[in-house]
Design a protein around this motif. Structure first.
Motif, PDB file in Angstrom:
ATOM      1  N   VAL A   5      -3.550  13.170  -9.439  1.00  0.00           N
ATOM      2  CA  VAL A   5      -3.745  11.907  -8.738  1.00  0.00           C
ATOM      3  C   VAL A   5      -2.370  11.266  -8.532  1.00  0.00           C
ATOM      4  O   VAL A   5      -1.609  11.102  -9.480  1.00  0.00           O
ATOM      5  CB  VAL A   5      -4.651  10.949  -9.543  1.00  0.00           C
ATOM      6  N   ALA A   6      -2.091  10.910  -7.290  1.00  0.00           N
ATOM      7  CA  ALA A   6      -0.836  10.226  -6.961  1.00  0.00           C
ATOM      8  C   ALA A   6      -1.173   8.851  -6.404  1.00  0.00           C
ATOM      9  O   ALA A   6      -1.947   8.734  -5.447  1.00  0.00           O
ATOM     10  CB  ALA A   6      -0.032  11.018  -5.942  1.00  0.00           C
ATOM     11  N   ILE A   7      -0.618   7.822  -7.022  1.00  0.00           N
ATOM     12  CA  ILE A   7      -0.824   6.452  -6.571  1.00  0.00           C
ATOM     13  C   ILE A   7       0.492   5.976  -5.962  1.00  0.00           C
ATOM     14  O   ILE A   7       1.524   5.990  -6.625  1.00  0.00           O
ATOM     15  CB  ILE A   7      -1.255   5.538  -7.734  1.00  0.00           C
ATOM     16  N   VAL A   8       0.429   5.594  -4.704  1.00  0.00           N
ATOM     17  CA  VAL A   8       1.637   5.263  -3.952  1.00  0.00           C
ATOM     18  C   VAL A   8       1.548   3.827  -3.443  1.00  0.00           C
ATOM     19  O   VAL A   8       0.525   3.427  -2.885  1.00  0.00           O
ATOM     20  CB  VAL A   8       1.813   6.213  -2.750  1.00  0.00           C
ATOM     21  N   CYS A   9       2.624   3.085  -3.653  1.00  0.00           N
ATOM     22  CA  CYS A   9       2.726   1.738  -3.097  1.00  0.00           C
ATOM     23  C   CYS A   9       3.818   1.772  -2.033  1.00  0.00           C
ATOM     24  O   CYS A   9       4.977   2.022  -2.334  1.00  0.00           O
ATOM     25  CB  CYS A   9       3.079   0.728  -4.174  1.00  0.00           C
ATOM     26  N   ASP A  10       3.414   1.524  -0.818  1.00  0.00           N
ATOM     27  CA  ASP A  10       4.368   1.502   0.286  1.00  0.00           C
ATOM     28  C   ASP A  10       4.864   0.071   0.431  1.00  0.00           C
ATOM     29  O   ASP A  10       4.232  -0.751   1.073  1.00  0.00           O
ATOM     30  CB  ASP A  10       3.710   1.992   1.571  1.00  0.00           C
ATOM     31  N   GLY A  11       5.984  -0.223  -0.167  1.00  0.00           N
ATOM     32  CA  GLY A  11       6.530  -1.579  -0.181  1.00  0.00           C
ATOM     33  C   GLY A  11       6.918  -2.115   1.177  1.00  0.00           C
ATOM     34  O   GLY A  11       7.090  -3.312   1.363  1.00  0.00           O
ATOM     35  N   LYS A  63      -3.156  -2.906   3.147  1.00  0.00           N
ATOM     36  CA  LYS A  63      -3.267  -1.550   2.634  1.00  0.00           C
ATOM     37  C   LYS A  63      -1.958  -0.959   2.117  1.00  0.00           C
ATOM     38  O   LYS A  63      -1.557   0.133   2.513  1.00  0.00           O
ATOM     39  CB  LYS A  63      -3.888  -0.649   3.692  1.00  0.00           C
ATOM     40  N   PRO A  64      -1.300  -1.645   1.197  1.00  0.00           N
ATOM     41  CA  PRO A  64      -0.046  -1.100   0.684  1.00  0.00           C
ATOM     42  C   PRO A  64      -0.235   0.016  -0.347  1.00  0.00           C
ATOM     43  O   PRO A  64       0.706   0.740  -0.639  1.00  0.00           O
ATOM     44  CB  PRO A  64       0.616  -2.305   0.032  1.00  0.00           C
ATOM     45  N   PHE A  65      -1.450   0.183  -0.892  1.00  0.00           N
ATOM     46  CA  PHE A  65      -1.687   1.210  -1.907  1.00  0.00           C
ATOM     47  C   PHE A  65      -2.454   2.379  -1.309  1.00  0.00           C
ATOM     48  O   PHE A  65      -3.461   2.188  -0.639  1.00  0.00           O
ATOM     49  CB  PHE A  65      -2.486   0.653  -3.091  1.00  0.00           C
ATOM     50  N   GLY A 115      -6.813   4.071   1.088  1.00  0.00           N
ATOM     51  CA  GLY A 115      -5.790   3.041   0.993  1.00  0.00           C
ATOM     52  C   GLY A 115      -6.450   1.671   0.983  1.00  0.00           C
ATOM     53  O   GLY A 115      -7.495   1.484   1.595  1.00  0.00           O
ATOM     54  N   ASP A 116      -5.858   0.738   0.285  1.00  0.00           N
ATOM     55  CA  ASP A 116      -6.417  -0.606   0.212  1.00  0.00           C
ATOM     56  C   ASP A 116      -5.355  -1.553  -0.325  1.00  0.00           C
ATOM     57  O   ASP A 116      -4.350  -1.136  -0.892  1.00  0.00           O
ATOM     58  CB  ASP A 116      -7.643  -0.632  -0.708  1.00  0.00           C
ATOM     59  N   GLU A 117      -5.612  -2.843  -0.147  1.00  0.00           N
ATOM     60  CA  GLU A 117      -4.718  -3.860  -0.689  1.00  0.00           C
ATOM     61  C   GLU A 117      -4.841  -3.953  -2.203  1.00  0.00           C
ATOM     62  O   GLU A 117      -3.918  -4.388  -2.877  1.00  0.00           O
ATOM     63  CB  GLU A 117      -5.038  -5.219  -0.063  1.00  0.00           C
ATOM     64  N   ASP A 118      -5.989  -3.549  -2.734  1.00  0.00           N
ATOM     65  CA  ASP A 118      -6.244  -3.551  -4.175  1.00  0.00           C
ATOM     66  C   ASP A 118      -6.161  -2.106  -4.664  1.00  0.00           C
ATOM     67  O   ASP A 118      -6.919  -1.241  -4.206  1.00  0.00           O
ATOM     68  CB  ASP A 118      -7.626  -4.134  -4.452  1.00  0.00           C
ATOM     69  N   ASP A 162     -12.191   4.444  -3.974  1.00  0.00           N
ATOM     70  CA  ASP A 162     -12.490   5.068  -2.681  1.00  0.00           C
ATOM     71  C   ASP A 162     -12.024   6.517  -2.633  1.00  0.00           C
ATOM     72  O   ASP A 162     -12.710   7.377  -2.077  1.00  0.00           O
ATOM     73  CB  ASP A 162     -11.855   4.274  -1.539  1.00  0.00           C
ATOM     74  N   ALA A 163     -10.877   6.798  -3.218  1.00  0.00           N
ATOM     75  CA  ALA A 163     -10.357   8.174  -3.227  1.00  0.00           C
ATOM     76  C   ALA A 163     -11.275   9.091  -4.036  1.00  0.00           C
ATOM     77  O   ALA A 163     -11.596  10.205  -3.599  1.00  0.00           O
ATOM     78  CB  ALA A 163      -8.946   8.201  -3.787  1.00  0.00           C
TER      79      ALA A 163
END
Length: 106
Positions: free
Chosen positions: A41-47, A54-56, A75-78, A85-86
């Motif tokens: 599982v990879a959790i990515v925050c696109d700053g 949807k930064p996550f 992807g979602d804001e939370d 969802d993934a």
């Protein structure tokens, strides 16, 4: 999970609470689909998109005998919603594979 669960974080600090949430989802997935060989599982925050929603994003890479399943659309804001969802998307894919395998046996 019986097998090691690999969790990576990109663009955000490692969080014990978030890791626990991922582990709970993975455990639940393994209970319903016991033939999982590997789960990453990879959790990515696109700053770059902090104010545009949807930064996550969460990508899940599962391996079952004879197949690899990848879900990277969630992807979602939370971040917790993105994780949920993934795993939901991967669960649907596993259900479809199980149904197809069952149909072949009949």
């Amino acid at each position: 999970m019986k097998l090691p669960l690999e969790i990576s974080f990109e663009g955000l600090d490692r969080s014990a609470a978030l890791e626990d949430a991922v582990r709970k989802h993975a455990d639940k997935l393994e209970q319903h689909h016991g033939d999982i060989v590997r789960c990453r599982v990879a959790i990515v925050c696109d700053g770059k998109h902090k104010h545009q929603g949807k930064p996550f994003a969460v990508a899940i890479d599962l391996t079952i005998p004879g197949q690899e399943i990848v879900s990277n659309r969630a992807g979602d804001e939370d971040v917790y919603v993105a994780v949920h969802d993934a795993f939901k998307a991967v669960s649907r894919q596993l259900d479809q594979i199980a149904q197809a395998r069952q149909a072949k046996r009949v």
